[in-house]
Design a protein around this motif. Structure first.
Motif, PDB file in Angstrom:
ATOM      1  N   PRO A   7     119.628  66.113  66.857  1.00 31.11           N
ATOM      2  CA  PRO A   7     119.739  64.878  66.065  1.00 31.11           C
ATOM      3  C   PRO A   7     118.436  64.498  65.394  1.00 31.11           C
ATOM      4  O   PRO A   7     118.435  64.008  64.255  1.00 31.11           O
ATOM      5  CB  PRO A   7     120.168  63.849  67.115  1.00 31.11           C
ATOM      6  CG  PRO A   7     120.875  64.642  68.156  1.00 31.11           C
ATOM      7  CD  PRO A   7     120.154  65.953  68.225  1.00 31.11           C
ATOM      8  N   ALA A   8     117.312  64.715  66.088  1.00 31.03           N
ATOM      9  CA  ALA A   8     116.006  64.363  65.512  1.00 31.03           C
ATOM     10  C   ALA A   8     115.720  65.182  64.262  1.00 31.03           C
ATOM     11  O   ALA A   8     115.158  64.673  63.281  1.00 31.03           O
ATOM     12  CB  ALA A   8     114.904  64.573  66.545  1.00 31.03           C
ATOM     13  N   ASP A   9     116.112  66.467  64.295  1.00 36.20           N
ATOM     14  CA  ASP A   9     115.897  67.330  63.127  1.00 36.20           C
ATOM     15  C   ASP A   9     116.740  66.853  61.948  1.00 36.20           C
ATOM     16  O   ASP A   9     116.276  66.821  60.803  1.00 36.20           O
ATOM     17  CB  ASP A   9     116.256  68.784  63.459  1.00 36.20           C
ATOM     18  CG  ASP A   9     115.322  69.394  64.489  1.00 36.20           C
ATOM     19  OD1 ASP A   9     114.187  68.899  64.607  1.00 36.20           O
ATOM     20  OD2 ASP A   9     115.742  70.336  65.180  1.00 36.20           O
ATOM     21  N   THR A  10     117.991  66.503  62.237  1.00 33.48           N
ATOM     22  CA  THR A  10     118.882  66.010  61.184  1.00 33.48           C
ATOM     23  C   THR A  10     118.358  64.707  60.599  1.00 33.48           C
ATOM     24  O   THR A  10     118.332  64.526  59.379  1.00 33.48           O
ATOM     25  CB  THR A  10     120.299  65.788  61.738  1.00 33.48           C
ATOM     26  OG1 THR A  10     120.826  67.036  62.224  1.00 33.48           O
ATOM     27  CG2 THR A  10     121.231  65.243  60.671  1.00 33.48           C
ATOM     28  N   SER A  11     117.924  63.791  61.454  1.00 34.15           N
ATOM     29  CA  SER A  11     117.398  62.505  60.984  1.00 34.15           C
ATOM     30  C   SER A  11     116.175  62.700  60.097  1.00 34.15           C
ATOM     31  O   SER A  11     116.048  62.043  59.052  1.00 34.15           O
ATOM     32  CB  SER A  11     117.029  61.617  62.185  1.00 34.15           C
ATOM     33  OG  SER A  11     118.177  61.280  62.919  1.00 34.15           O
ATOM     34  N   VAL A  14     117.285  64.146  56.688  1.00 37.31           N
ATOM     35  CA  VAL A  14     117.953  63.136  55.862  1.00 37.31           C
ATOM     36  C   VAL A  14     116.939  62.136  55.329  1.00 37.31           C
ATOM     37  O   VAL A  14     116.984  61.750  54.153  1.00 37.31           O
ATOM     38  CB  VAL A  14     119.057  62.429  56.682  1.00 37.31           C
ATOM     39  CG1 VAL A  14     119.605  61.222  55.924  1.00 37.31           C
ATOM     40  CG2 VAL A  14     120.179  63.408  56.999  1.00 37.31           C
ATOM     41  N   TYR A  15     116.021  61.715  56.185  1.00 37.25           N
ATOM     42  CA  TYR A  15     114.988  60.766  55.758  1.00 37.25           C
ATOM     43  C   TYR A  15     114.166  61.332  54.605  1.00 37.25           C
ATOM     44  O   TYR A  15     113.950  60.658  53.586  1.00 37.25           O
ATOM     45  CB  TYR A  15     114.079  60.424  56.931  1.00 37.25           C
ATOM     46  CG  TYR A  15     112.801  59.735  56.524  1.00 37.25           C
ATOM     47  CD1 TYR A  15     112.793  58.410  56.100  1.00 37.25           C
ATOM     48  CD2 TYR A  15     111.588  60.435  56.532  1.00 37.25           C
ATOM     49  CE1 TYR A  15     111.611  57.790  55.701  1.00 37.25           C
ATOM     50  CE2 TYR A  15     110.411  59.825  56.149  1.00 37.25           C
ATOM     51  CZ  TYR A  15     110.425  58.502  55.736  1.00 37.25           C
ATOM     52  OH  TYR A  15     109.258  57.902  55.338  1.00 37.25           O
ATOM     53  N   GLU A  16     113.706  62.570  54.730  1.00 38.39           N
ATOM     54  CA  GLU A  16     112.884  63.177  53.681  1.00 38.39           C
ATOM     55  C   GLU A  16     113.673  63.321  52.386  1.00 38.39           C
ATOM     56  O   GLU A  16     113.139  63.101  51.292  1.00 38.39           O
ATOM     57  CB  GLU A  16     112.358  64.546  54.136  1.00 38.39           C
ATOM     58  CG  GLU A  16     111.327  64.489  55.247  1.00 38.39           C
ATOM     59  CD  GLU A  16     110.069  63.736  54.858  1.00 38.39           C
ATOM     60  OE1 GLU A  16     109.773  63.640  53.643  1.00 38.39           O
ATOM     61  OE2 GLU A  16     109.376  63.229  55.756  1.00 38.39           O
ATOM     62  N   ARG A  46     127.334  59.097  58.633  1.00 36.59           N
ATOM     63  CA  ARG A  46     126.637  57.942  58.072  1.00 36.59           C
ATOM     64  C   ARG A  46     125.469  57.493  58.944  1.00 36.59           C
ATOM     65  O   ARG A  46     124.553  56.832  58.451  1.00 36.59           O
ATOM     66  CB  ARG A  46     127.608  56.772  57.896  1.00 36.59           C
ATOM     67  CG  ARG A  46     128.604  56.952  56.760  1.00 36.59           C
ATOM     68  CD  ARG A  46     129.512  55.739  56.640  1.00 36.59           C
ATOM     69  NE  ARG A  46     128.793  54.535  56.244  1.00 36.59           N
ATOM     70  CZ  ARG A  46     129.374  53.343  56.113  1.00 36.59           C
ATOM     71  NH1 ARG A  46     130.666  53.213  56.362  1.00 36.59           N
ATOM     72  NH2 ARG A  46     128.675  52.301  55.747  1.00 36.59           N
ATOM     73  N   THR A  47     125.477  57.865  60.215  1.00 34.65           N
ATOM     74  CA  THR A  47     124.440  57.369  61.131  1.00 34.65           C
ATOM     75  C   THR A  47     123.026  57.767  60.712  1.00 34.65           C
ATOM     76  O   THR A  47     122.155  56.893  60.582  1.00 34.65           O
ATOM     77  CB  THR A  47     124.725  57.837  62.573  1.00 34.65           C
ATOM     78  OG1 THR A  47     125.980  57.307  62.999  1.00 34.65           O
ATOM     79  CG2 THR A  47     123.621  57.370  63.515  1.00 34.65           C
ATOM     80  N   PRO A  48     122.725  59.056  60.473  1.00 36.49           N
ATOM     81  CA  PRO A  48     121.358  59.394  60.047  1.00 36.49           C
ATOM     82  C   PRO A  48     121.010  58.831  58.675  1.00 36.49           C
ATOM     83  O   PRO A  48     119.842  58.541  58.391  1.00 36.49           O
ATOM     84  CB  PRO A  48     121.340  60.924  60.053  1.00 36.49           C
ATOM     85  CG  PRO A  48     122.766  61.337  59.966  1.00 36.49           C
ATOM     86  CD  PRO A  48     123.533  60.267  60.680  1.00 36.49           C
ATOM     87  N   VAL A  49     122.022  58.676  57.816  1.00 30.00           N
ATOM     88  CA  VAL A  49     121.775  58.076  56.500  1.00 30.00           C
ATOM     89  C   VAL A  49     121.332  56.633  56.676  1.00 30.00           C
ATOM     90  O   VAL A  49     120.353  56.183  56.074  1.00 30.00           O
ATOM     91  CB  VAL A  49     123.034  58.156  55.608  1.00 30.00           C
ATOM     92  CG1 VAL A  49     122.848  57.324  54.341  1.00 30.00           C
ATOM     93  CG2 VAL A  49     123.349  59.603  55.253  1.00 30.00           C
ATOM     94  N   ARG A  50     122.045  55.905  57.524  1.00 29.52           N
ATOM     95  CA  ARG A  50     121.692  54.494  57.740  1.00 29.52           C
ATOM     96  C   ARG A  50     120.325  54.368  58.418  1.00 29.52           C
ATOM     97  O   ARG A  50     119.534  53.487  58.081  1.00 29.52           O
ATOM     98  CB  ARG A  50     122.778  53.830  58.588  1.00 29.52           C
ATOM     99  CG  ARG A  50     122.531  52.357  58.844  1.00 29.52           C
ATOM    100  CD  ARG A  50     123.807  51.638  59.186  1.00 29.52           C
ATOM    101  NE  ARG A  50     124.670  51.518  58.014  1.00 29.52           N
ATOM    102  CZ  ARG A  50     125.762  50.757  57.994  1.00 29.52           C
ATOM    103  NH1 ARG A  50     126.113  50.070  59.065  1.00 29.52           N
ATOM    104  NH2 ARG A  50     126.501  50.694  56.907  1.00 29.52           N
TER     105      ARG A  50
END
Length: 230
Positions: A7-11, A14-16, A46-50
Motif C-alpha cells: 500500500p505504501a508503494d501505491t500511495s 499516486v501522490y507523485e 479512491r483511497t490512495p487518490v484521496r
C-alpha cells in the motif's frame, strides 16, 4: 509467485503522479478534481487518490471545499505575488547565510554545477531551464546550512513552477537569468553578503514586479496553448 505491491508503494506512486499533474497545470487551476476518473486512470482505488489529495492540500497545491470535494488551487494574482514575496525572503536569507557558512567545496560545486548547466542550456525548453534554475537556488540554500530553507524552497518551487516556466518563455528573462547567476556566484565567492543580497533581490524582483503579466500569460498558456515569445 508475483509480488504484491505494498500500500505504501501505491500511495507514493499516486501522490507523485497527482503532484505532477497539479504542478504542470494538467489539472487546470480552479477546476474540480474528479477522484473517480483519477482512480480509474491510475488503476487504483479512491483511497490512495484521496490520501494524495489531502497531502496536496497541506502543501497548498489543492483546496478542499466541504460537501463539494477537492479543487485545484486557483491561479490568483495576489497569491502568486505573495508566493514570490516569500521566495524573495527565503532567497535573500540563503545567500546571506551561504556567505557566512558555506565551505569552499560548496562554492566550487555550485560554480561547477552552473558552468555545466550553461554549457547545455542554450537550446533547452523553458521547463528545463526552470529546473536548472531551481537546482541552482537549492544548491545555495544547502550551502546556507539550514535544512528548513531547503525544504521551504522546494515546496515553494512546486507552487510557482508553472508560472515561472511561462515567464521563462520570454527570451529576455532567460538572458538575464544567466548573467544574474554569474554575478551572484561572484558575490558569493567574495563572501560579499551585501552584494549577493542586492543581486538576489533584483533577480527575484524581475518576476515579482510583473506578477500580473505572468499570471495573464499563464492563463493564456493553459486555456489557449499559446507560447509566450517576447
Amino acid at each position: 509467485m508475483r509480488s504484491r505491491k505494498r500500500p505504501a508503494d501505491t500511495s507514493a506512486r499516486v501522490y507523485e503522479a497527482l503532484r505532477k499533474k497539479v504542478v504542470d497545470c494538467e489539472l487546470r487551476p480552479g477546476a474540480h478534481v474528479n477522484e473517480l476518473a483519477l482512480a480509474a486512470e491510475l488503476k487504483v482505488s479512491r483511497t490512495p487518490v484521496r490520501e494524495a489529495l489531502r497531502r496536496l492540500v497541506s502543501e497548498g497545491l489543492v483546496t478542499v471545499v466541504p460537501n463539494k470535494g477537492f479543487f485545484r488551487q486557483p491561479l490568483d494574482i495576489e497569491l502568486i505575488r505573495s508566493l514570490f514575496e516569500i521566495r524573495l525572503a527565503i532567497e535573500v536569507l540563503s545567500v546571506r547565510l551561504f556567505c557566512d557558512r558555506a565551505s569552499d567545496r560548496d562554492l566550487a560545486d555550485l560554480r561547477a554545477q552552473w558552468q555545466a548547466a550553461k554549457a547545455t542550456g542554450a537550446g533547452l525548453a523553458p521547463a528545463a531551464i526552470v529546473e536548472i534554475d531551481e537546482s541552482f537556488h537549492i544548491a545555495i540554500a544547502r550551502g546556507a546550512r539550514n535544512p528548513e530553507l531547503v525544504r521551504m524552497l522546494y515546496d515553494l518551487n512546486s507552487r510557482i513552477r508553472f508560472v515561472r516556466t511561462v515567464a521563462m518563455e520570454r527570451r529576455a528573462l532567460r538572458k538575464v537569468t544567466v548573467t544574474d547567476h554569474d554575478a551572484i556566484i561572484a558575490a558569493l565567492a567574495a563572501r560579499d553578503s551585501a552584494r549577493a543580497e542586492e543581486l538576489m533581490t533584483r533577480h527575484i524582483g524581475l518576476t515579482l514586479e510583473d506578477a500580473a503579466g505572468i499570471v495573464r500569460d499563464s492563463v493564456v498558456r493553459i486555456y489557449l496553448g499559446e507560447e509566450v515569445a517576447l
